[in-house]
Enzyme design. Structure first.
Site, PDB file in Angstrom:
ATOM      1  CD  GLU A 147      21.030  32.990  55.629  1.00 45.60           C
ATOM      2  OE1 GLU A 147      21.414  34.158  55.800  1.00 45.60           O
ATOM      3  OE2 GLU A 147      20.483  32.603  54.580  1.00 45.60           O
ATOM      4  CD  GLU A 261      16.039  29.465  52.328  1.00 45.27           C
ATOM      5  OE1 GLU A 261      16.745  30.209  51.616  1.00 45.27           O
ATOM      6  OE2 GLU A 261      15.834  29.674  53.532  1.00 45.27           O
ATOM      7  CB  SER A 609      19.357   6.431   7.742  1.00 47.95           C
ATOM      8  OG  SER A 609      18.772   7.593   8.267  1.00 47.95           O
TER       9      SER A 609
HETATM   10  C1  XIL Z   1      15.409  35.956  50.117  1.00 44.53           C
HETATM   11  C2  XIL Z   1      14.171  36.320  49.357  1.00 44.53           C
HETATM   12  O1  XIL Z   1      13.900  35.353  48.414  1.00 44.53           O
HETATM   13  C3  XIL Z   1      14.337  37.655  48.710  1.00 44.53           C
HETATM   14  O2  XIL Z   1      13.129  38.066  48.096  1.00 44.53           O
HETATM   15  C4  XIL Z   1      14.783  38.691  49.741  1.00 44.53           C
HETATM   16  O3  XIL Z   1      15.039  39.908  49.110  1.00 44.53           O
HETATM   17  C5  XIL Z   1      16.012  38.220  50.446  1.00 44.53           C
HETATM   18  O4  XIL Z   1      15.785  36.957  51.023  1.00 44.53           O
HETATM   19  N1  XIL Z   1      18.179  32.528  52.611  1.00 44.53           N
HETATM   20  C6  XIL Z   1      16.963  32.618  53.225  1.00 44.53           C
HETATM   21  C7  XIL Z   1      15.844  33.279  52.531  1.00 44.53           C
HETATM   22  O5  XIL Z   1      16.783  32.042  54.290  1.00 44.53           O
HETATM   23  O6  XIL Z   1      14.986  33.901  53.420  1.00 44.53           O
HETATM   24  C8  XIL Z   1      16.320  34.259  51.533  1.00 44.53           C
HETATM   25  O7  XIL Z   1      15.197  34.778  50.826  1.00 44.53           O
HETATM   26  C9  XIL Z   1      17.318  33.602  50.597  1.00 44.53           C
HETATM   27  C10 XIL Z   1      18.516  33.132  51.360  1.00 44.53           C
END
Ligand code: XIL
Length: 706
Positions: A147, A261, A609
């Site tokens: 990010e 993700e 039916s």
């Molecule tokens: C999230 C987790 O799922 C949560 O439990 C935590 O509180 C915050 O981070 N992008 C990412 C992940 O790369 O690491 C993030 O994960 C979600 C967004």
């Protein structure tokens, strides 16, 4: 016997396969895990059944594993790594350098003063080396930088826009930290695949920022081997076009794309930063589930298309209960009880043969459209396309398509369009639109009485449609409405009566001809108009007569009172009220007002039916009234229910090949063996719909009154 058992075992095997097996020729399927997921046996079992790649949801993140200088929390991360080692599962490392959940201590000295970037780099390098080395044997790829790009490029007047996130990392190092992190990771494990990972990576502006950055880094020799598209999507977007375009663009730079993700939340936010919808799980309206299922279907189709460059798709969390978005966002394939949702089978049980197919672009307006209306349309293969002008709507669904609904998508002018995923069955289909959860008719088409109300209708031209065509070369009968009083109901009733073209003519030197009558019943949710409008009963009769296939008879189509029967209560249905209406009130009215032959061997009853259920109940109770009996997708007679075979001259039973044809075949065989005059008919390629019944009428009519 052994053969059968093997087949059954194979089928069971095929059914029991998990996501990872379904996608073995495409990409690995991963899941991000929390501590419970790798310690609770039932959850571990689910993971092993479905997934072949794992990501630690939090415990390998810099701030978690290395909260201050010299302090390491290995335990939780080791547990995940050991689970993978023990079970031979590949581990995606997540992540080495990120502005969030980061080792913020790296930016300052012991007195809290900012450090120079050289000090920071030294610390980052040590961190990366320690983590990468520890898990080298089991981690095959790392999200090295997470990010780093801005959601919106920001520019002060007169200055160049900055594509990067304005993080502490960026403030200290500019974009150099990206290059450094990749270099350190590569030093530590030259064999690992190294990813740049980000959210909203399909959104065109951000996509271009990511592309430009990776390109710039690669040109400078930075070892970036892959791009991770996080895939925190929602049920409304991104569009498959945007995902497709992003993957295509990225694949011009890298040979590895991971969807790192994936989740598809119900609320409208998207991306990696959001307002959480915390709170208890609320039931999801079915139209919302349908939109989610459709979104999952669309995005996996795009992923499969790009299987040459995508080598992993990872879900962000195991079940809705585990989701970082909160259980009430219901974003995953497993619900809060770890049970697969319908979306799960849609993702798993895809048919590769259909992936690449697109409908032929020879769409024409459906023949049931209102004058001048272009939509809905049908094409030569049977696909249906619907268009709706609803610029402010959030979602539009049409109740056509193999999963009971097709989700439309809005263009920039506010026009929603949707095409069924596959061809529809030939013939007539009722349908409606669901606009933001509200069920409405399509203004493009005429309405037909079905589901206890007037619904939209569409006609997929059937290859054998000639038998109900409106021909110009033959005489036509009339369908007229008769109004009669029902003492048992205490009110007026309406029925539709088909009279053949020769009805009422004086034959020279003779009296007017009198005709037999078929009492023909509609199904549940329909009414007296259904058989002649969507069933084309009158046209079918005209054509059969003109072709010399039948002798003329009258058809009476009454309202069977079926709509007062609640759907779950059909088992208790006796048709007693309707029997009184039909036999004691309507038949005497028809015999008094039309040229009928008022006796049993000139009277038939048939129904489709629920109308078939009425037919069966009434014909068996009133064997003195009807001599010919027909059940169209409406059940079967058993010999022991009937008694003396001479009290009936025809038992006609039919259904569509997509219903339960075995039941018809079995019943007809049994009836024939027991000496009953039984005839069966199966309508090829149709289900519980009007083309089955139009064809059934065509088949049954020539057998009546002979
Ligand atoms: C999230 C987790 O799922 C949560 O439990 C935590 O509180 C915050 O981070 N992008 C990412 C992940 O790369 O690491 C993030 O994960 C979600 C967004």
């Amino acid at each position: 016997m052994i053969g059968v058992m093997l087949t059954l075992a194979c089928l069971a095997g095929a059914r029991a396969q998990g996501l990872k097996d379904a996608y073995k020729d495409y990409f690995t399927i991963g899941v991000s895990v929390n501590n419970f997921n790798v310690t609770v046996p039932a959850q571990m079992e689910l993971i092993l059944r479905e997934f072949n790649s794992i990501t630690a949801e939090n415990v390998m993140k810099p701030g978690e594993i290395h909260p201050s200088e010299g302090v390491w929390n290995w335990e939780a991360a080791d547990r995940v790594a050991d689970f993978c080692r023990k079970n031979g599962i590949r581990l995606r490392g997540h992540c080495l350098c990120w502005h969030s959940q980061f080792c913020d201590w790296m930016f300052t000295d012991q007195k809290g003063r900012p450090v120079k970037k050289e000090v920071f780099y030294q610390r980052l390098r040590e961190h990366i080396h320690a983590v990468v080395n520890r898990y080298k044997d089991v981690v095959y790829c790392w999200d090295v930088v997470n990010e780093a790009m801005a959601d919106q490029a920001f520019a002060l007047p007169g200055q160049e826009a900055i594509p990067y996130r304005n993080s502490r990392l960026y403030q200290l190092c500019g974009d150099e930290f990206i290059a450094k992190a990749f270099e350190y990771a590569h030093e530590a494990d030259p064999d690992a695949l190294l990813f740049y990972n980000d959210y909203n990576a399909a959104q065109p502006d951000k996509r271009d920022r990511i592309y430009n950055m990776v390109k710039k880094m690669q040109e400078a020799g930075v070892p970036i081997s892959g791009i991770g598209m996080q895939g925190h999507y929602n049920i409304y977007g991104p569009s498959e076009e945007d995902i497709d375009a992003a993957i295509t663009l990225y694949s011009s730079l890298v040979r590895h794309i991971h969807i790192t993700e994936l989740d598809v939340r119900l609320n409208t936010e998207m991306g990696g930063q959001l307002q959480f919808s915390r709170g208890a799980s609320q039931p999801v309206p079915s139209y919302i589930s349908l939109i989610q299922e459709d979104q999952y279907n669309r995005i996996f189709k795009v992923f499969r298309k790009h299987a040459d460059v995508i080598d992993n798709v990872t879900f962000w969390n195991l079940s809705d209960r585990d989701s970082w978005l909160g259980v009430d966002n219901h974003p995953l394939l497993f619900d809060e009880n770890y049970k697969p949702k319908r979306a799960y089978s849609i993702v798993r049980d895809f048919d590769p043969a259909w992936d690449a197919r697109t409908p032929k672009e020879d769409f024409i307006p459906s023949e049931l459209n209102q004058p001048g209306q272009l939509y809905p349309m049908v094409n030569s293969e049977g696909y249906a396309r619907v268009r709706v002008d609803a610029p402010d709507a959030k979602s539009v669904i049409v109740s056509l398509g193999r999963r009971g609904g097709t989700v439309l998508r809005k263009d920039k002018d506010g026009i929603w369009t949707g095409t069924t995923e596959r061809p529809e069955d030939e013939g007539f289909h009722y349908y409606h639109l669901t606009i933001d959860g509200c069920r409405v008719n399509d203004p493009g088409t005429h309405n037909y009485f079905g589901s206890c109300r007037w619904e939209s209708g569409i006609e997929i031209p059937a290859h054998d449609r000639d038998f109900y065509a409106l021909r110009s070369d033959i005489p036509h009968g009339v369908v007229q409405e008769v109004l009669f009083y029902s003492p048992s109901l205490g009110k007026m009733q309406s029925a539709m009566v088909y009279l053949p073209p020769t009805y009422g003519r004086f034959v020279k030197g003779k009296q007017q001809e009198r005709f037999p009558v078929l009492y023909l019943q509609h199904g549940w949710g329909e009414n007296q108009t259904s058989w002649s409008r969507q069933g084309h009963a009158g046209l079918i009769m005209d054509n059969l007569l003109a072709d010399g296939k039948i002798k003329p008879f009258i058809v009476v189509m009454a309202y069977g009172l079926t709509n007062d029967v609640q759907f779950g209560k059909i088992g208790e249905f006796t048709a007693q009220e309707f029997e009184t209406l039909l036999v004691d009130e309507l038949i005497p009215f028809i015999d008094a007002n039309f040229l009928t032959r008022p006796e049993k061997w000139s009277r038939a009853m048939a129904g489709l039916s629920m109308g078939g259920m009425e037919t069966k109940l009434i014909t068996l109770r009133r064997t003195d009234v009807f001599g010919y009996w027909g059940l169209l997708s409406g059940g079967v007679y058993a010999p022991e229910e009937i008694g003396d075979p001479s009290q009936v001259r025809l038992i006609f039973e039919s259904c569509g090949s997509k219903e339960f044809p075995e039941g018809i075949d079995k019943s007809i065989t049994a009836l024939k063996e027991a000496g009953y005059p039984a005839v069966g008919y199966i309508s090829e390629g149709t289900a519980h719909e009007f083309l089955t019944w139009r064809r059934s009428l065509r088949e049954m009519a020539p057998l009546l009154f002979r």
